[in-house]
Write a protein that holds these residues in place. Sequence first.
Motif, short mmCIF file in Angstrom:
data_model
loop_
_atom_site.label_atom_id
_atom_site.label_comp_id
_atom_site.label_asym_id
_atom_site.label_seq_id
_atom_site.Cartn_x
_atom_site.Cartn_y
_atom_site.Cartn_z
N ALA A 36 -4.53 -22.10 -42.13
CA ALA A 36 -5.52 -22.02 -41.03
C ALA A 36 -6.35 -21.02 -41.09
N GLN A 37 -5.79 -19.86 -41.58
CA GLN A 37 -6.46 -18.70 -41.72
C GLN A 37 -7.82 -18.62 -42.42
N ILE A 38 -7.48 -19.28 -43.90
CA ILE A 38 -8.09 -19.19 -44.82
C ILE A 38 -9.26 -20.09 -44.51
N ARG A 39 -8.95 -21.29 -43.84
CA ARG A 39 -10.06 -22.41 -43.33
C ARG A 39 -10.76 -22.06 -42.04
N GLY A 40 -10.37 -21.02 -41.34
CA GLY A 40 -11.11 -20.71 -40.16
C GLY A 40 -10.73 -21.73 -39.03
N LEU A 41 -9.69 -22.26 -39.00
CA LEU A 41 -9.26 -23.27 -38.00
C LEU A 41 -7.95 -22.78 -37.37
N SER A 42 -7.79 -23.39 -36.15
CA SER A 42 -6.44 -23.08 -35.45
C SER A 42 -5.44 -23.81 -35.93
N GLN A 43 -4.08 -23.50 -35.86
CA GLN A 43 -2.96 -24.10 -36.54
C GLN A 43 -2.90 -25.51 -36.13
N GLU A 44 -3.26 -25.67 -34.98
CA GLU A 44 -2.90 -26.77 -34.21
C GLU A 44 -4.04 -28.06 -34.98
N GLU A 45 -5.28 -27.31 -35.03
CA GLU A 45 -6.32 -28.28 -35.77
C GLU A 45 -5.96 -28.69 -37.27
N LEU A 46 -5.51 -27.66 -38.03
CA LEU A 46 -4.93 -27.95 -39.27
C LEU A 46 -4.03 -28.88 -39.37
N LEU A 47 -2.87 -28.49 -38.79
CA LEU A 47 -1.67 -29.56 -38.61
C LEU A 47 -2.03 -30.92 -38.53
N LYS A 48 -3.19 -31.30 -37.70
CA LYS A 48 -3.61 -32.73 -36.92
C LYS A 48 -4.01 -33.11 -38.35
N THR A 49 -5.02 -32.46 -39.12
CA THR A 49 -5.70 -33.09 -40.22
C THR A 49 -4.92 -33.07 -41.28
N VAL A 50 -3.88 -32.30 -41.49
CA VAL A 50 -3.09 -32.52 -42.72
C VAL A 50 -1.88 -33.64 -42.59
N TRP A 51 -1.64 -33.92 -41.09
CA TRP A 51 -0.83 -35.01 -40.83
C TRP A 51 -1.43 -36.34 -41.29
N ASP A 52 -2.60 -36.38 -40.99
CA ASP A 52 -3.59 -37.55 -41.14
C ASP A 52 -3.81 -37.78 -42.66
N ASN A 53 -4.07 -36.74 -43.29
CA ASN A 53 -4.29 -36.66 -44.91
C ASN A 53 -2.85 -37.25 -45.59
N SER A 54 -1.79 -36.77 -45.24
CA SER A 54 -0.46 -37.15 -45.70
C SER A 54 -0.24 -38.81 -45.40
N LEU A 55 -0.71 -39.22 -44.23
CA LEU A 55 -0.41 -40.80 -43.80
C LEU A 55 -1.29 -41.65 -44.90
N ARG A 56 -2.55 -40.96 -45.17
CA ARG A 56 -3.39 -41.56 -46.07
C ARG A 56 -2.85 -41.47 -47.46
N LEU A 57 -2.65 -40.33 -47.77
CA LEU A 57 -2.09 -40.27 -49.01
C LEU A 57 -0.92 -41.26 -49.59
N TYR A 58 0.14 -41.39 -48.56
CA TYR A 58 1.32 -42.22 -48.90
C TYR A 58 1.12 -43.66 -48.31
N ARG A 59 -0.17 -44.07 -47.91
CA ARG A 59 -0.54 -45.21 -47.37
C ARG A 59 0.73 -45.85 -46.32
N MET A 60 0.86 -45.00 -45.37
CA MET A 60 1.79 -45.24 -44.34
C MET A 60 0.99 -45.80 -43.06
N GLU A 61 1.68 -46.26 -42.20
CA GLU A 61 1.22 -46.84 -40.86
C GLU A 61 0.57 -45.48 -39.93
N GLN A 62 -0.44 -45.53 -39.30
CA GLN A 62 -0.77 -44.41 -38.65
C GLN A 62 0.41 -44.28 -37.53
N ALA A 63 0.57 -42.92 -37.11
CA ALA A 63 1.72 -42.73 -36.08
C ALA A 63 1.01 -41.79 -34.93
#
Length: 259
Positions: free
Chosen positions: A232-259
Amino acid sequence: MTQIFDTHAHYDDEAFDQDREELLKQLPEKGIARVVNVGAGLASCKRTAGLMADYDYIYGAMGVHPEETAGLQEGDMDWLGQQCRLDKCVAVGEIGLDYYWDSPDRETQKRWFARQLELAREVKLPVIIHSRDAAKDTLDILKAAKAGEIGGVIHCYSYTKETAREFLNMDFYFGIGGVLTFSNAKKLKEAAEYIPLNRIVLETDCPYLAPVPNRGKRNSSLNLPHVAAALAQIRGLSQEELLKTVWDNSLRLYRMEQA
């Protein structure tokens, strides 16, 4: 509490034999909502299937790590294919090349890497790629297999941002873990700044590669907030923003249902 997805763990490893159940039960209450346990060999895949069955938040990947390919036979691919069809198996992995130890020989590693890419295409799952000191051969094999059509993640990304561009051209994701917090990880920090944020996922590779301030100790998913804070520091984001984005990325990567 923001949900955290550990996209690459090895909870079947003997390092967890003393307290596995106790540790795994803690994860959801600490915000670790999903984990993919990654097979490293045939026995590891069997143990992974057990974890998938025992914990509703643990999913699995089935594959044979390059260092474990020496004794493989074609019949093992039939068995692996059956495991890949289990309900909660979300990827083929970890597969790839590791030239750091150069054992087994490179031709053996390349043969079974290519064969497991074929398997991923057959079972229609993304791949988890292990590539250490083998960037060119990894890229050559992925390109020959048209791996952009298969999809997947470069686990524990360790190459330059220039090499990252090659993997991005195949629409791969990038797994980033504890190494990002190391003071000598200049190359990775540059890559983490360069890679599009929608292509990054978090991972531990536990029990290995614990981040600072726990470097050198046994790693677990509970350490992921340290990695998230660094990214988050490297990307200039809040930790919460970062975690939300990578959560969505992970679901797309593994083709899982949205949660």
